[in-house]
Design a protein around this motif. Sequence first.
Motif, PDB file in Angstrom:
ATOM      1  N   THR A 234     -61.920  26.930  31.254  1.00 25.73           N
ATOM      2  CA  THR A 234     -62.670  27.280  30.054  1.00 25.73           C
ATOM      3  C   THR A 234     -61.765  27.942  29.020  1.00 25.73           C
ATOM      4  OG1 THR A 234     -64.721  27.603  31.327  1.00 25.73           O
ATOM      5  CG2 THR A 234     -64.605  28.635  29.151  1.00 25.73           C
ATOM      6  N   LEU A 235     -60.954  28.865  29.473  1.00 29.80           N
ATOM      7  CA  LEU A 235     -60.081  29.631  28.583  1.00 29.80           C
ATOM      8  C   LEU A 235     -59.001  28.757  27.954  1.00 29.80           C
ATOM      9  CD1 LEU A 235     -59.567  32.560  27.619  1.00 29.80           C
ATOM     10  CD2 LEU A 235     -57.976  32.804  29.515  1.00 29.80           C
ATOM     11  N   ILE A 236     -58.320  27.973  28.769  1.00 35.32           N
ATOM     12  CA  ILE A 236     -57.201  27.185  28.247  1.00 35.32           C
ATOM     13  C   ILE A 236     -57.682  26.037  27.372  1.00 35.32           C
ATOM     14  CG2 ILE A 236     -56.934  25.513  30.134  1.00 35.32           C
ATOM     15  CD1 ILE A 236     -53.887  26.120  29.984  1.00 35.32           C
ATOM     16  N   SER A 237     -58.861  25.495  27.664  1.00 37.68           N
ATOM     17  CA  SER A 237     -59.392  24.419  26.819  1.00 37.68           C
ATOM     18  C   SER A 237     -59.876  24.972  25.481  1.00 37.68           C
ATOM     19  CB  SER A 237     -60.530  23.682  27.531  1.00 37.68           C
ATOM     20  OG  SER A 237     -61.629  24.540  27.794  1.00 37.68           O
ATOM     21  N   ALA A 238     -60.396  26.206  25.483  1.00 33.68           N
ATOM     22  CA  ALA A 238     -60.805  26.843  24.231  1.00 33.68           C
ATOM     23  C   ALA A 238     -59.600  27.108  23.341  1.00 33.68           C
ATOM     24  CB  ALA A 238     -61.543  28.144  24.524  1.00 33.68           C
ATOM     25  N   SER A 239     -58.453  27.375  23.974  1.00 33.52           N
ATOM     26  CA  SER A 239     -57.252  27.700  23.205  1.00 33.52           C
ATOM     27  C   SER A 239     -56.710  26.504  22.427  1.00 33.52           C
ATOM     28  CB  SER A 239     -56.159  28.245  24.141  1.00 33.52           C
ATOM     29  OG  SER A 239     -55.644  27.226  24.975  1.00 33.52           O
ATOM     30  N   VAL A 240     -57.123  25.274  22.782  1.00 31.03           N
ATOM     31  CA  VAL A 240     -56.661  24.085  22.065  1.00 31.03           C
ATOM     32  C   VAL A 240     -57.783  23.407  21.284  1.00 31.03           C
ATOM     33  CG1 VAL A 240     -54.787  23.668  23.701  1.00 31.03           C
ATOM     34  CG2 VAL A 240     -57.009  22.571  24.077  1.00 31.03           C
ATOM     35  N   ASN A 241     -58.943  24.055  21.214  1.00 34.32           N
ATOM     36  CA  ASN A 241     -60.089  23.484  20.506  1.00 34.32           C
ATOM     37  C   ASN A 241     -60.284  24.210  19.169  1.00 34.32           C
ATOM     38  OD1 ASN A 241     -62.582  22.587  19.580  1.00 34.32           O
ATOM     39  ND2 ASN A 241     -63.493  22.546  21.615  1.00 34.32           N
ATOM     40  N   PRO A 242     -60.110  23.533  18.044  1.00 35.97           N
ATOM     41  CA  PRO A 242     -60.244  24.195  16.744  1.00 35.97           C
ATOM     42  C   PRO A 242     -61.667  24.644  16.421  1.00 35.97           C
ATOM     43  CG  PRO A 242     -60.032  21.828  16.453  1.00 35.97           C
ATOM     44  CD  PRO A 242     -59.784  22.103  17.908  1.00 35.97           C
ATOM     45  N   ALA A 243     -62.641  24.191  17.215  1.00 36.03           N
ATOM     46  CA  ALA A 243     -64.027  24.608  16.995  1.00 36.03           C
ATOM     47  C   ALA A 243     -64.370  25.885  17.759  1.00 36.03           C
ATOM     48  CB  ALA A 243     -64.988  23.499  17.415  1.00 36.03           C
ATOM     49  N   ALA A 244     -63.476  26.320  18.652  1.00 32.77           N
ATOM     50  CA  ALA A 244     -63.748  27.487  19.488  1.00 32.77           C
ATOM     51  C   ALA A 244     -63.675  28.771  18.669  1.00 32.77           C
ATOM     52  CB  ALA A 244     -62.769  27.545  20.646  1.00 32.77           C
ATOM     53  N   LYS A 245     -64.662  29.656  18.909  1.00 34.63           N
ATOM     54  CA  LYS A 245     -64.704  30.952  18.222  1.00 34.63           C
ATOM     55  C   LYS A 245     -64.479  32.114  19.176  1.00 34.63           C
ATOM     56  CE  LYS A 245     -68.086  31.382  15.234  1.00 34.63           C
ATOM     57  NZ  LYS A 245     -69.468  31.343  14.704  1.00 34.63           N
ATOM     58  N   MET A 317     -54.917  21.374   3.012  1.00 33.67           N
ATOM     59  CA  MET A 317     -54.661  22.765   2.672  1.00 33.67           C
ATOM     60  C   MET A 317     -55.943  23.545   2.397  1.00 33.67           C
ATOM     61  SD  MET A 317     -51.619  22.606   3.278  1.00 33.67           S
ATOM     62  CE  MET A 317     -51.379  24.362   3.058  1.00 33.67           C
ATOM     63  N   SER A 318     -57.079  22.832   2.323  1.00 37.95           N
ATOM     64  CA  SER A 318     -58.352  23.531   2.098  1.00 37.95           C
ATOM     65  C   SER A 318     -58.856  24.200   3.366  1.00 37.95           C
ATOM     66  CB  SER A 318     -59.408  22.551   1.579  1.00 37.95           C
ATOM     67  OG  SER A 318     -59.756  21.605   2.593  1.00 37.95           O
ATOM     68  N   GLU A 319     -58.330  23.780   4.496  1.00 38.32           N
ATOM     69  CA  GLU A 319     -58.711  24.352   5.791  1.00 38.32           C
ATOM     70  C   GLU A 319     -57.438  24.726   6.550  1.00 38.32           C
ATOM     71  OE1 GLU A 319     -61.603  25.166   6.981  1.00 38.32           O
ATOM     72  OE2 GLU A 319     -62.809  24.355   5.332  1.00 38.32           O
ATOM     73  N   PRO A 320     -56.861  25.877   6.232  1.00 41.32           N
ATOM     74  CA  PRO A 320     -55.582  26.273   6.838  1.00 41.32           C
ATOM     75  C   PRO A 320     -55.590  26.328   8.360  1.00 41.32           C
ATOM     76  CG  PRO A 320     -56.132  27.679   4.979  1.00 41.32           C
ATOM     77  CD  PRO A 320     -57.337  26.849   5.247  1.00 41.32           C
ATOM     78  N   SER A 321     -56.692  26.803   8.938  1.00 38.23           N
ATOM     79  CA  SER A 321     -56.735  26.921  10.400  1.00 38.23           C
ATOM     80  C   SER A 321     -56.719  25.548  11.072  1.00 38.23           C
ATOM     81  CB  SER A 321     -57.976  27.703  10.834  1.00 38.23           C
ATOM     82  OG  SER A 321     -59.166  27.024  10.465  1.00 38.23           O
ATOM     83  N   LEU A 322     -57.417  24.575  10.494  1.00 41.67           N
ATOM     84  CA  LEU A 322     -57.401  23.218  11.042  1.00 41.67           C
ATOM     85  C   LEU A 322     -56.035  22.571  10.858  1.00 41.67           C
ATOM     86  CD1 LEU A 322     -60.832  21.555  10.126  1.00 41.67           C
ATOM     87  CD2 LEU A 322     -59.856  21.855  12.401  1.00 41.67           C
ATOM     88  N   GLU A 323     -55.416  22.805   9.701  1.00 40.63           N
ATOM     89  CA  GLU A 323     -54.097  22.253   9.462  1.00 40.63           C
ATOM     90  C   GLU A 323     -53.077  22.857  10.438  1.00 40.63           C
ATOM     91  OE1 GLU A 323     -50.977  20.007   7.760  1.00 40.63           O
ATOM     92  OE2 GLU A 323     -53.151  19.770   7.906  1.00 40.63           O
ATOM     93  N   SER A 324     -53.217  24.151  10.703  1.00 40.90           N
ATOM     94  CA  SER A 324     -52.334  24.806  11.664  1.00 40.90           C
ATOM     95  C   SER A 324     -52.528  24.220  13.058  1.00 40.90           C
ATOM     96  CB  SER A 324     -52.607  26.313  11.674  1.00 40.90           C
ATOM     97  OG  SER A 324     -51.820  26.952  12.662  1.00 40.90           O
ATOM     98  N   TRP A 325     -53.784  23.996  13.446  1.00 37.56           N
ATOM     99  CA  TRP A 325     -54.072  23.381  14.747  1.00 37.56           C
ATOM    100  C   TRP A 325     -53.466  21.991  14.824  1.00 37.56           C
ATOM    101  CZ3 TRP A 325     -56.868  18.842  15.555  1.00 37.56           C
ATOM    102  CH2 TRP A 325     -57.098  18.520  16.901  1.00 37.56           C
ATOM    103  N   TYR A 326     -53.605  21.226  13.761  1.00 37.46           N
ATOM    104  CA  TYR A 326     -53.087  19.857  13.742  1.00 37.46           C
ATOM    105  C   TYR A 326     -51.565  19.844  13.888  1.00 37.46           C
ATOM    106  CZ  TYR A 326     -51.978  15.165  12.035  1.00 37.46           C
ATOM    107  OH  TYR A 326     -51.493  13.882  11.923  1.00 37.46           O
ATOM    108  N   GLN A 327     -50.892  20.724  13.173  1.00 35.57           N
ATOM    109  CA  GLN A 327     -49.442  20.751  13.173  1.00 35.57           C
ATOM    110  C   GLN A 327     -48.865  21.356  14.454  1.00 35.57           C
ATOM    111  OE1 GLN A 327     -47.541  19.294  10.977  1.00 35.57           O
ATOM    112  NE2 GLN A 327     -49.121  18.809   9.457  1.00 35.57           N
TER     113      GLN A 327
END
Length: 335
Positions: A234-245, A317-327
């Motif tokens: 659960t923990l490690i999969s959340a760490s790679v999921n951009p939807a996880a809060k 660039m409108s969603e920095p957190s998603l762009e960071s996850w992608y990169q």
Amino acid sequence: MSKEIDELKSIAGDYKIWALKSRKRFIDLRFQQDLEIREIYIRLTNNISKQLKKEGLSPFNKKRLEQMYLVLSQSEWILKKKLINNFKKYSEANIEAATGYSKAILINGIEKTGVKKIEKPIIEKMYFRTNEKAVEAIWNRTKEGLYLSDNIWSKAEKYRNTMTTIIQGAVAEGQDCVKTARMLDQYVLKGKKTLVDDYPNMIKRIGNRVPSDISYESLRLARTKMTAAYGEGTLISASVNPAAKGIKYILSNTHPKPDMCDAICGVDDYGLGSGVYPVENAPSYPFHPNCLCTVITVTEKPKDFVQRLKRWQANPMSEPSLESWYQNVYKKYIT
């Protein structure tokens, strides 16, 4: 249990079907593993008793005891191997059950959005590698300086020592080999308390050196470590999921009295809600042996996640957190 399920469904929201499926899989795996571990002990003991029965009604003497020491040593080695294989199989299955929830959420959002830059095969690969890391983490984790394999070996050693103690007691009692074999089978099936009426003198002599249930410690270890495997997944999969809060811990209704679980599940130290922690600050889980508290990833609502993906697709660039996850996350698996 209904209160826990209701809270699980509430946290999962539109993802509740996947959350319930993941939780059911975890519970089913626990039940299946319990049965398999007990069967391992039963079959192993049956093999020992078969060796004894070959001598028929002849007295179980010291000479025969010396011959049985080799059988017991071999049984210890077999038990180690079978328990290791069992724990490997179920740690992988529990981790897969846990990560499946996070993977389904991410793939669902991508498919609804129609994002071209994020491909499902890459997501599948990412979670496959994530599962491997979680399995490795479970087997490399130590407690009081001992790895999981060390703990498993100690259970096998205890089995040999217990069987040795009982058989030595049979020699002292002057039992015949068949009666001793039946005693071993009865013990592994029903526990020490069932032997009191039939073997009162022996149980009085060796009682403190023989566990009530020979397989209990292995079952207890399995329940704790497989819960840890599910939590690690659960923990490690959340760490790679951009939807996880965050990570949410739900208190089990089975607690007879307040303990550390109440404190962990009942506080809101990060302003995310009761029992919710940032992924990087999630407490070690399970909180104690045989802990039945529930763990689940807290994610943003499907509608919000889809809208965020659409904005990112139009303008990264409108969603920095998603762009960071992608990169920094997604692109690692494009090879």
